[in-house]
Write a protein that holds these residues in place. Structure first.
Motif, PDB file in Angstrom:
ATOM      1  N   ALA A  55       0.795  -1.035  -0.210  1.00 48.37           N
ATOM      2  CA  ALA A  55       0.102   0.011   0.115  1.00 48.37           C
ATOM      3  C   ALA A  55       0.964   1.249  -0.003  1.00 48.37           C
ATOM      4  N   ASP A  56       2.076   1.155   0.574  1.00 42.54           N
ATOM      5  CA  ASP A  56       2.978   2.447   0.745  1.00 42.54           C
ATOM      6  C   ASP A  56       4.346   1.969   1.135  1.00 42.54           C
ATOM      7  N   TRP A  80       4.495   0.598  -8.680  1.00 39.85           N
ATOM      8  CA  TRP A  80       3.711   1.848  -8.721  1.00 39.85           C
ATOM      9  C   TRP A  80       3.609   2.407 -10.194  1.00 39.85           C
ATOM     10  N   HIS A  81       4.695   2.529 -10.801  1.00 42.40           N
ATOM     11  CA  HIS A  81       4.875   3.133 -11.927  1.00 42.40           C
ATOM     12  C   HIS A  81       3.962   2.290 -13.012  1.00 42.40           C
ATOM     13  N   ARG A 113      -0.738  -5.487  -1.958  1.00 43.89           N
ATOM     14  CA  ARG A 113      -1.835  -4.514  -1.920  1.00 43.89           C
ATOM     15  C   ARG A 113      -1.294  -3.476  -3.038  1.00 43.89           C
ATOM     16  N   ALA A 114      -2.641  -2.780  -3.527  1.00 44.69           N
ATOM     17  CA  ALA A 114      -2.384  -1.716  -4.588  1.00 44.69           C
ATOM     18  C   ALA A 114      -1.821  -0.606  -3.840  1.00 44.69           C
ATOM     19  N   PRO A 115      -0.827   0.184  -4.580  1.00 49.59           N
ATOM     20  CA  PRO A 115      -0.261   1.689  -4.159  1.00 49.59           C
ATOM     21  C   PRO A 115      -1.760   2.566  -3.670  1.00 49.59           C
ATOM     22  N   ALA A 116      -1.384   3.051  -2.627  1.00 51.69           N
ATOM     23  CA  ALA A 116      -2.393   4.015  -2.436  1.00 51.69           C
ATOM     24  C   ALA A 116      -2.314   5.363  -2.796  1.00 51.69           C
ATOM     25  N   ALA A 117      -0.889   5.783  -3.189  1.00 50.86           N
ATOM     26  CA  ALA A 117      -0.456   6.991  -3.715  1.00 50.86           C
ATOM     27  C   ALA A 117       0.926   6.907  -4.082  1.00 50.86           C
ATOM     28  N   ALA A 118       1.240   7.926  -4.998  1.00 54.38           N
ATOM     29  CA  ALA A 118       2.540   8.098  -5.437  1.00 54.38           C
ATOM     30  C   ALA A 118       3.870   7.914  -4.329  1.00 54.38           C
ATOM     31  N   PRO A 119       4.801   7.121  -4.157  1.00 51.53           N
ATOM     32  CA  PRO A 119       5.694   7.154  -3.207  1.00 51.53           C
ATOM     33  C   PRO A 119       6.427   8.276  -3.102  1.00 51.53           C
ATOM     34  N   THR A 120       6.957   8.771  -2.085  1.00 50.44           N
ATOM     35  CA  THR A 120       7.903   9.816  -1.765  1.00 50.44           C
ATOM     36  C   THR A 120       9.312   9.181  -1.067  1.00 50.44           C
ATOM     37  N   LEU A 158       8.841  10.736 -13.361  1.00 54.55           N
ATOM     38  CA  LEU A 158       8.657  10.677 -12.041  1.00 54.55           C
ATOM     39  C   LEU A 158       9.370   9.261 -11.360  1.00 54.55           C
ATOM     40  N   ARG A 159       8.989   7.993 -12.350  1.00 53.15           N
ATOM     41  CA  ARG A 159       9.619   6.940 -12.091  1.00 53.15           C
ATOM     42  C   ARG A 159      11.244   7.074 -11.926  1.00 53.15           C
TER      43      ARG A 159
END
Length: 445
Positions: A56-57, A170-171, A248-255, A427-428
């Motif tokens: 998820a993150d 995520w990408h 789990r599917a990524p909830a948002a773009a990673p930082t 971004l990737r």
């Protein structure tokens, strides 16, 4: 069932209800307590929730990596094994006990102390002097520190690998969303082309060309979907899981924040030996230096103390006190061993310098890639993407009134969505560069 009995009880209020005795009330209380205990013992979803799979993150990825990765568990066990060797390294050698029998009758040999002329009991203890035990203990401690720091360095590398795999995971999902949006837009464009063809305003070729573009986009989606499955498998491998384990599917773009503000500051951290791999090399150099000093002190001899007593028949006849000194006569062998120890120390110091140079080179490359990808993303987001969006909207409005042809509309759509895909790709690349920089900055997870 509970509701049914409660309702039945409410309807039976008119019947006579016998009073409960003290024994009945005690039995009911005991049964209620037993039932409550059984309910608490049943593993429920709220009490013992199964551990959620990662994905998820980045927090879940880091937590799973540190807790379950088999490589880190092995390195932790090796570190604890090295720490367990510190105390024995500085301990005294085990004492030696000796039993000597004299006057054994050859006709009737007996090995009991009472059946011989005399028996001698001795106990000897060798004592290393000149600080040798402390040096050995310090060398073992330095090697234990090196093992722990090597574990931290491996954790950094595995974290960077897991972060890179997560970024690709995520990408792939993010690019699929862009392609799905492009498919929806193409379907709308195809519908518009079909309506205009039905009205005789455009040729049939426009609708056919829209279908061709739609098929090509579906093919591109299949490729991106396969890339997502591959990225998921690589992420599972990096975390020490089965390749087909659920994520789990990524909830948002990673930082991935960078600690150092500039490349010069990041290189200064390496110069200050902030990276655990450099610290491990320096700890090994410290251990080698102490080993060399320990070998140098072998020039001075150790001593051995001993006590003993002599038994004749059933009485103690006399006592003994012994004092032994090693005589280091093999001076050439001692010097060669010293030279070997000092050369090993020099080798470990040189390896530390080589590791610093290698990390600095990798950091420079990763920093450049990260900065370039971030600059490209900023250009795409601030300039190219708004321009491509406005161009597509203008082309769509112009096509609907017949001012531009269908090829111009498709080109504007492809440029717009291609620019959005380029933004996701940039971004990737930026995140991949950030993961590499973070591993080289030396922030231990």
């Amino acid at each position: 069932m509970v509701t049914f009995f409660a309702s039945a009880a409410s309807r039976a209020e008119t019947f006579a209800r016998p009073a409960l005795t003290a024994a009945d009330r005690g039995a009911c209380t005991w049964f209620a307590a037993l039932l409550a205990g059984l309910l608490l013992a049943i593993p429920g979803q709220g009490l013992h929730a199964a551990e959620q799979p990662p994905g998820a993150d980045l927090v879940s990825v880091h937590a799973w990596l540190l807790q379950h990765n088999p490589d880190l568990r092995a390195l932790q066990a090796e570190t604890e094994a090295a720490e367990a060797q510190i105390l024995p390294a500085g301990a005294l050698p085990d004492p030696m006990a000796t039993l000597g029998l004299r006057g054994i009758d050859p006709d009737r040999p007996s090995f009991l102390p009472g059946d011989v002329d005399s028996a001698t009991y001795q106990l000897r203890q060798r004592v290393p002097l000149w600080g040798k035990r402390g040096l050995a203990r310090d060398a073992a401690g330095a090697r234990a520190r090196a093992a722990g720091l090597a574990r931290d360095a491996a954790a950094l590398e595995l974290q960077a690998e897991a972060e890179s795999a997560y970024v690709r995971y995520w990408h792939a999902g993010e690019s699929l969303q862009v392609i799905d949006r492009q498919i929806v837009l193409l379907e709308q464009v195809e519908e518009i082309a079909g309506v205009r063809y039905a009205l005789g305003m455009t040729p049939q070729q426009d609708a056919i060309r829209a279908q061709v573009e739609l098929s090509a986009t579906h093919r591109a989606r299949i490729q991106r979907s396969a890339a997502r499955d591959e990225a998921a498998a690589m992420l599972n491998v990096a975390l020490g899981r089965r390749a087909d384990a659920a994520l789990r599917a990524p909830a948002a773009a990673p930082t991935l924040p960078i600690v150092s503000p500039t490349l010069t500051a990041a290189l200064s951290r390496l110069d200050a030996a902030r990276h655990p791999w450099l610290q491990a090399k320096l700890a090994l150099a410290d251990a080698a230096n102490r080993d060399a000093e320990l070998q140098h002190r072998a020039r001075w001899p150790d001593i051995t103390f001993g006590i003993g007593l002599m038994q004749r028949d059933e009485r103690v006849d006399s006592y003994e006190l012994m004092f032994e000194v090693e005589v280091p006569l093999q001076r050439r062998a001692l010097r060669e061993r010293e030279r070997a120890a000092y050369r090993m120390r020099d080798a470990t110091v040189a390896r530390a310098d080589a590791a610093r140079n290698a990390l600095a080179g990798r950091l420079g490359v990763a920093w450049t890639q990260w900065r370039a990808a971030r600059a490209q993303r900023n250009v795409i987001e601030t300039a190219q993407l708004p321009q491509a969006d406005a161009n597509f909207k203008s082309a769509l409005a112009s096509y609907q009134v017949g001012e531009v042809d269908f090829g111009t509309l498709l080109e504007a759509l492809n440029v717009w969505q291609g620019t959005d895909l380029a933004r996701v790709d940039a971004l990737r690349d930026e995140l991949l560069g950030a993961a590499a920089v973070r591993a080289l900055e030396g922030e231990t997870p």
